[in-house]
Design an enzyme around this catalytic site. Structure first.
Site, PDB file in Angstrom:
ATOM      1  CE  LYS A  82       2.648  14.428 -11.468  1.00 29.85           C
ATOM      2  NZ  LYS A  82       3.202  15.897 -11.693  1.00 29.85           N
ATOM      3  CB  THR A  86      -1.218  19.087  -1.231  1.00 29.12           C
ATOM      4  OG1 THR A  86      -0.969  17.982  -2.126  1.00 29.12           O
ATOM      5  CG2 THR A  86      -0.367  19.699  -1.144  1.00 29.12           C
ATOM      6  CE1 TYR A 105       1.220  12.779  -9.913  1.00 29.58           C
ATOM      7  CE2 TYR A 105       2.898  11.382  -9.298  1.00 29.58           C
ATOM      8  CZ  TYR A 105       2.180  12.110  -9.152  1.00 29.58           C
ATOM      9  OH  TYR A 105       2.171  13.631  -8.292  1.00 29.58           O
ATOM     10  CG  ASP A 133     -10.999  20.495 -16.729  1.00 29.77           C
ATOM     11  OD1 ASP A 133     -10.053  19.401 -17.145  1.00 29.77           O
ATOM     12  OD2 ASP A 133     -11.741  19.669 -16.787  1.00 29.77           O
ATOM     13  CB  VAL A 134      -5.876  22.265 -18.176  1.00 29.28           C
ATOM     14  CG1 VAL A 134      -5.907  23.530 -17.040  1.00 29.28           C
ATOM     15  CG2 VAL A 134      -5.704  20.860 -16.483  1.00 29.28           C
ATOM     16  N   GLY A 165      -3.360  23.575  -2.601  1.00 25.55           N
ATOM     17  CA  GLY A 165      -2.275  23.180  -2.767  1.00 25.55           C
ATOM     18  C   GLY A 165      -0.673  23.633  -2.906  1.00 25.55           C
ATOM     19  CB  ILE A 166       2.260  22.116  -5.065  1.00 27.77           C
ATOM     20  CG1 ILE A 166       2.667  21.458  -3.948  1.00 27.77           C
ATOM     21  CG2 ILE A 166       2.868  22.928  -5.701  1.00 27.77           C
ATOM     22  CD1 ILE A 166       3.011  20.349  -4.862  1.00 27.77           C
TER      23      ILE A 166
END
Length: 239
Positions: free
Chosen positions: A158, A189, A154, A61-62, A18-19
């Site tokens: 964000k 994505t 989400y 894995d953050v 993805g990004i």
């Protein structure tokens, strides 16, 4: 490698697809040596092997502070110092009304989208401050400033991540460490694979969405500005 980022190193979290992958490709194309951080070892190794300049895959894995500590140690060992550029592009994208969002799903979104960037920045920032150079980039979203139905988990993460970056920008002013928030509109994505934006009203069809390469190009633009210039925020929208 030659280019505006020759002799620079970059760590891209969520860099296996993805990004994140598009950003890693843009940075490597500009001459940076890149480390990719992601959870899936096999996908990560394939992505790193396809990049120029001896890219480094690091499984991390953050959401896990111990895993972040190990990844930072590996990064520092591989590069000889903290990376010059850190891009936080990992995240999850749950969609559901608040009344139907499971607490575990909400907590996972907070961990991936907000706690993860915090843990990584907290671990790497002291070395960047000592060096008086670095650039921290967060991939935000149009959903960090506009509210959409079904976006409770989400949007909460964000909006929180945007606030964290705003605080960092004030705290780091004059230190030599720069921060940029890159906030794309809908981007085609894999996060959309679990949903169908072409079906419900109000969603942009996937065919009309931004492509990940456009976001990678925006990140590359921000981190290649002269040292005295900070790009505070880049909003990227479909034309």
């Amino acid at each position: 490698m030659t280019g505006p980022l020759a002799e620079r190193t970059a760590a891209v979290v969520g860099g296996s697809r993805g990004i994140g992958l598009a950003t890693a490709q843009a940075l490597a194309g500009a001459g940076a040596r890149v480390a990719l951080l992601a959870r899936q070892a096999e996908t990560l190794a394939l992505a790193a092997a396809a990049l120029p300049g001896n890219a480094v895959p690091i499984v991390c894995d953050v959401r896990d502070s111990a895993a972040v500590t190990r990844a930072v140690a590996e990064l520092t060992s591989e590069f000889g110092e903290a990376p010059h550029i850190v891009v936080c592009a990992a995240g999850v994208f749950p969609l559901a009304p608040v009344s139907e969002t499971e607490p575990a799903e909400f907590a996972d979104a907070l961990a991936a989208n907000l706690l993860g960037p915090f843990l990584l920045v907290r671990a790497l920032l002291p070395a960047m401050l000592d060096r008086k150079y670095g650039h921290l980039v967060l991939i935000g979203s149009v959903a960090d400033r506009y509210i959409y139905p079904g976006n409770g988990a989400y949007a909460a993460t964000k909006f929180g991540a945007r606030a964290l970056w705003e605080v960092l920008r004030l705290e780091l002013r004059g230190t030599g460490v720069r921060t940029t928030l890159v906030a794309p509109g809908p981007t085609d994505t894999q996060i959309w694979d679990a949903h169908d934006p072409d079906a419900p009203p109000g969603f942009l069809p996937r065919a009309a969405m931004l492509r990940p390469a456009a976001i990678g190009d925006a990140v590359c633009y921000a981190v290649t500005r002269p040292a005295g210039v900070n790009v505070d925020e880049l909003r990227v929208s479909p034309a």
